[in-house]
Structure formats: C-alpha cells, structure tokens
Design a protein around this motif. Structure first.
Motif, PDB file in Angstrom:
ATOM      1  N   ALA A 150       0.827  -1.207   0.000  1.00  0.00           N
ATOM      2  CA  ALA A 150       0.000   0.000   0.000  1.00  0.00           C
ATOM      3  C   ALA A 150       0.862   1.258   0.000  1.00  0.00           C
ATOM      4  O   ALA A 150       0.540   2.249  -0.672  1.00  0.00           O
ATOM      5  CB  ALA A 150      -0.930   0.005   1.208  1.00  0.00           C
ATOM      6  N   ILE A 151       1.984   1.233   0.734  1.00  0.00           N
ATOM      7  CA  ILE A 151       2.892   2.382   0.783  1.00  0.00           C
ATOM      8  C   ILE A 151       3.545   2.588  -0.576  1.00  0.00           C
ATOM      9  O   ILE A 151       3.679   3.727  -1.054  1.00  0.00           O
ATOM     10  CB  ILE A 151       3.950   2.164   1.877  1.00  0.00           C
ATOM     11  CG1 ILE A 151       3.283   2.131   3.254  1.00  0.00           C
ATOM     12  CG2 ILE A 151       5.013   3.259   1.833  1.00  0.00           C
ATOM     13  CD1 ILE A 151       4.226   1.771   4.379  1.00  0.00           C
ATOM     14  N   TYR A 152       3.945   1.505  -1.220  1.00  0.00           N
ATOM     15  CA  TYR A 152       4.567   1.617  -2.539  1.00  0.00           C
ATOM     16  C   TYR A 152       3.565   2.131  -3.569  1.00  0.00           C
ATOM     17  O   TYR A 152       3.918   2.943  -4.445  1.00  0.00           O
ATOM     18  CB  TYR A 152       5.124   0.264  -2.983  1.00  0.00           C
ATOM     19  CG  TYR A 152       6.101  -0.349  -2.008  1.00  0.00           C
ATOM     20  CD1 TYR A 152       7.007   0.449  -1.305  1.00  0.00           C
ATOM     21  CD2 TYR A 152       6.113  -1.720  -1.765  1.00  0.00           C
ATOM     22  CE1 TYR A 152       7.894  -0.103  -0.400  1.00  0.00           C
ATOM     23  CE2 TYR A 152       6.995  -2.281  -0.863  1.00  0.00           C
ATOM     24  CZ  TYR A 152       7.882  -1.474  -0.183  1.00  0.00           C
ATOM     25  OH  TYR A 152       8.758  -2.031   0.718  1.00  0.00           O
ATOM     26  N   GLN A 153       2.327   1.686  -3.477  1.00  0.00           N
ATOM     27  CA  GLN A 153       1.318   2.139  -4.425  1.00  0.00           C
ATOM     28  C   GLN A 153       1.057   3.633  -4.274  1.00  0.00           C
ATOM     29  O   GLN A 153       0.826   4.336  -5.266  1.00  0.00           O
ATOM     30  CB  GLN A 153       0.023   1.355  -4.250  1.00  0.00           C
ATOM     31  CG  GLN A 153      -1.002   1.603  -5.355  1.00  0.00           C
ATOM     32  CD  GLN A 153      -0.466   1.285  -6.741  1.00  0.00           C
ATOM     33  OE1 GLN A 153       0.023   0.172  -6.993  1.00  0.00           O
ATOM     34  NE2 GLN A 153      -0.540   2.245  -7.662  1.00  0.00           N
ATOM     35  N   GLN A 154       1.080   4.134  -3.049  1.00  0.00           N
ATOM     36  CA  GLN A 154       0.915   5.577  -2.837  1.00  0.00           C
ATOM     37  C   GLN A 154       2.020   6.359  -3.534  1.00  0.00           C
ATOM     38  O   GLN A 154       1.764   7.404  -4.151  1.00  0.00           O
ATOM     39  CB  GLN A 154       0.920   5.895  -1.334  1.00  0.00           C
ATOM     40  CG  GLN A 154      -0.318   5.419  -0.591  1.00  0.00           C
ATOM     41  CD  GLN A 154      -0.213   5.656   0.909  1.00  0.00           C
ATOM     42  OE1 GLN A 154       0.763   6.231   1.400  1.00  0.00           O
ATOM     43  NE2 GLN A 154      -1.203   5.202   1.648  1.00  0.00           N
ATOM     44  N   ASP A 157       1.403   6.277  -7.248  1.00  0.00           N
ATOM     45  CA  ASP A 157       0.329   7.210  -7.595  1.00  0.00           C
ATOM     46  C   ASP A 157       0.850   8.640  -7.676  1.00  0.00           C
ATOM     47  O   ASP A 157       0.485   9.396  -8.590  1.00  0.00           O
ATOM     48  CB  ASP A 157      -0.803   7.134  -6.561  1.00  0.00           C
ATOM     49  CG  ASP A 157      -1.568   5.815  -6.620  1.00  0.00           C
ATOM     50  OD1 ASP A 157      -1.441   5.096  -7.633  1.00  0.00           O
ATOM     51  OD2 ASP A 157      -2.270   5.503  -5.638  1.00  0.00           O
ATOM     52  N   ALA A 158       1.719   9.009  -6.731  1.00  0.00           N
ATOM     53  CA  ALA A 158       2.279  10.356  -6.725  1.00  0.00           C
ATOM     54  C   ALA A 158       3.166  10.591  -7.945  1.00  0.00           C
ATOM     55  O   ALA A 158       3.109  11.654  -8.585  1.00  0.00           O
ATOM     56  CB  ALA A 158       3.074  10.587  -5.441  1.00  0.00           C
ATOM     57  N   GLU A 215      10.438   6.544   4.161  1.00  0.00           N
ATOM     58  CA  GLU A 215       9.424   6.321   5.186  1.00  0.00           C
ATOM     59  C   GLU A 215      10.026   5.916   6.530  1.00  0.00           C
ATOM     60  O   GLU A 215       9.478   6.243   7.592  1.00  0.00           O
ATOM     61  CB  GLU A 215       8.458   5.234   4.690  1.00  0.00           C
ATOM     62  CG  GLU A 215       7.128   5.167   5.427  1.00  0.00           C
ATOM     63  CD  GLU A 215       7.218   4.266   6.649  1.00  0.00           C
ATOM     64  OE1 GLU A 215       6.391   4.435   7.557  1.00  0.00           O
ATOM     65  OE2 GLU A 215       8.117   3.402   6.690  1.00  0.00           O
TER      66      GLU A 215
END
Length: 301
Positions: free
Chosen positions: A81-85, A88-89, A190
């Motif tokens: 989920a962190i990588y997908q964010q 997306d950015a 992160e």
C-alpha cells in the motif's frame, strides 16, 4: 542535531554469508558509534526469490552475532500500500508510463546494450491506469536529465547521467511486483534513513533510488559504499557464487574477521562478542574503511 538512522536490508534468497556480515557490521557500527539507531529491513518484495526459511534464518543469525536493532523488523512484502501511494504520486506528476517491451524486443533493437532501455514506449506517453486493462505491461520511471552527483563517504565524489546511463527503469513489473529501486527508495524515506552504508556493488543503484526520492520531494540520505569481499576467483561473495553461510557457533571468530576486513583489527585478548562489540563501537572510524582494498575472504582458505 539530526539523529542518525542507518539500516541493514538483506534479500532473503538464502542465509547470510561473510559478505552480508560485512555490510551488516559496517552499517551497524557507523550508526551506533554516532549514538544513532539501526533498523533491520527484510527486502522480500520479490516472492519467487525468497528462499524457504531464509527470513527466519537471517534474524536468528543476526541475533546470534549480537546485533541489536531498533524497532521491529520491517518486511517489504507487507508494504504494498505504501509503494502504491508513491507510484500514484509519481504517476500524477507525469513521471511514469506504460511499457510492453519484452527483453527479446530490446535485444533485437539494440543488441549491444539490451540492458539500457531505449525509451521506445515513452513516445506514446501512456500513463498507467490501475483501473484499465493493461496486461503484461510494466511501469517505467523517467529520470530527470542532467548529472546527479553525491559525495560517497567511502568511494568519494560520484556523478552519473542517470537518464542517459541508466535509462527509464522499471518501478512496477509486468507481473505486478514492485521494482527494487522504488521499494528501496520509498522505504528509506518512510523509515527516516539518514545514511545508507552498504557494498560497492550497489553504488549505481544509489543513483536510481535518489532519482525517485527527489521526484517524490525528499532529500536522499548520505551514502557510504564499502569494498567487497571476493572468493579465490575474484568473484563477489553472494548466494549466486555459492558463498557458504556464516556459522552461528563461530560468531566471535567470524565477527573478528569481519572487523579486520573493515580495517578495524581488535586486540587479540578480545575473544567474545560483547567485548568485541564494545571495542568496535568505541573505535569505529568510517574513514579507515576507505583504505580497504577488496580482498579475498580468508575464511574460504
């Protein structure tokens, strides 16, 4: 003053070997000698490369050698989920595009440099769309033009024309697996890394990872890439070169060898782990590692 935070991030494709111990020891001592934190991250993002039981083996071996990390272990496989964010950015800022090129096609188009992507799909400029059907397509990142430079604490000043020499690299594979450079860059951001101490074989990777960090609006950490241990044939110790696993019942002897390789030879009377670590933290100087020349692993003889 900013608190120092370092890390060790092994790939669990097998047990730790002597080269792994060098990286763990150098990163640990550089953080702890400055009163900083040292984190353990298991880079298990690529499932097929993860050897059964390797994650548990790595943790137990580090414990047997006296390493003490701050906070819980971090596993990349739990951080999609962190990588997908981050993806997306990057996608929103226009830095990503879809690529359907195969390795065979790259080899045919440029047989002399098939590893350097020729930006064939960049001209179509199709942005990734997670809701659209884009089968068998990778996501590529387009680095900034110009030179990227940094001062490596061991190797000295480093510069690279990232766009020209690394090309547009993959940040999400066609099979859906997150690319190594994206995961590593996002994790270092992160987790609050202020420094990355690791082997010289990852020096070029630092440019790709810094490119992603900068594109996400973050300053990269400081880097130090130590010399590598090689076998009798001059090949870097690795799982691929069948480097033997370090033994837990020989921890003090093997740690002494690692410190000696890093140009920090302990006094002969120090023969157990706690005195060895106490001495090493007190006497660690990263500048001494600069004098190390890649050498063969004496434990192999």
């Amino acid at each position: 003053m900013q608190k120092v935070v370092g890390r060790f991030a092994p790939t669990p494709s097998g047990p730790l070997h002597f080269g792994s111990l060098i990286a763990a020891t150098a990163s640990y001592l550089n953080a702890k000698s400055q009163g900083g934190e040292w984190r353990l991250r298991i880079d298990d993002i690529d499932g097929p490369r993860v050897a059964p039981g390797a994650c548990e083996s790595i943790v137990k071996t580090l414990e047997a050698y006296g390493f003490e990390w701050d906070g819980p272990e971090v596993y990349q496989s739990e951080r999609d989920a962190i990588y997908q964010q981050a993806l997306d950015a990057l996608n929103e800022s226009g830095r990503l595009y879809v690529c359907g090129c195969s390795r065979k096609q790259l080899q045919k188009r440029q047989p002399e440099t098939p590893w350097l992507y020729d930006a064939y799909c960049r001209h179509d400029a199709v942005k990734p769309d997670v809701e659209a059907m884009q089968p068998e397509a990778a996501w590529r990142f387009q680095p900034d033009g110009g030179r990227l430079c940094f001062d490596d604490a061991v190797q000295g000043p480093q510069c690279l024309e990232v766009a020209a020499e690394l090309g547009d690299f993959v940040v999400k594979r066609a099979d859906g697996v997150i690319g190594y450079h994206l995961a590593c860059a996002v994790d270092d951001i992160e987790m609050g890394m202020t420094e990355v101490v690791r082997g010289a074989d990852l020096l070029t990777s630092s440019f790709a990872q810094q490119s992603i960090m900068l594109a996400l609006g973050h300053e990269p950490p400081h880097y130090a890439h130590h010399p590598l241990v090689t076998n009798r044939e001059g090949i870097k110790l690795s799982k691929k070169s069948r480097a033997p696993a370090i033994r837990r019942d020989e921890a003090a002897e093997t740690l002494r060898a690692a410190l000696t390789f890093l140009n920090h030879s302990p006094p002969k009377e120090l023969n157990t782990l706690i005195p060895l670590w106490d001495w090493a933290v007190e006497n660690w100087r990263l500048l001494k590692v600069k004098d190390v020349v890649s050498q063969k692993n004496g434990l192999q003889d």
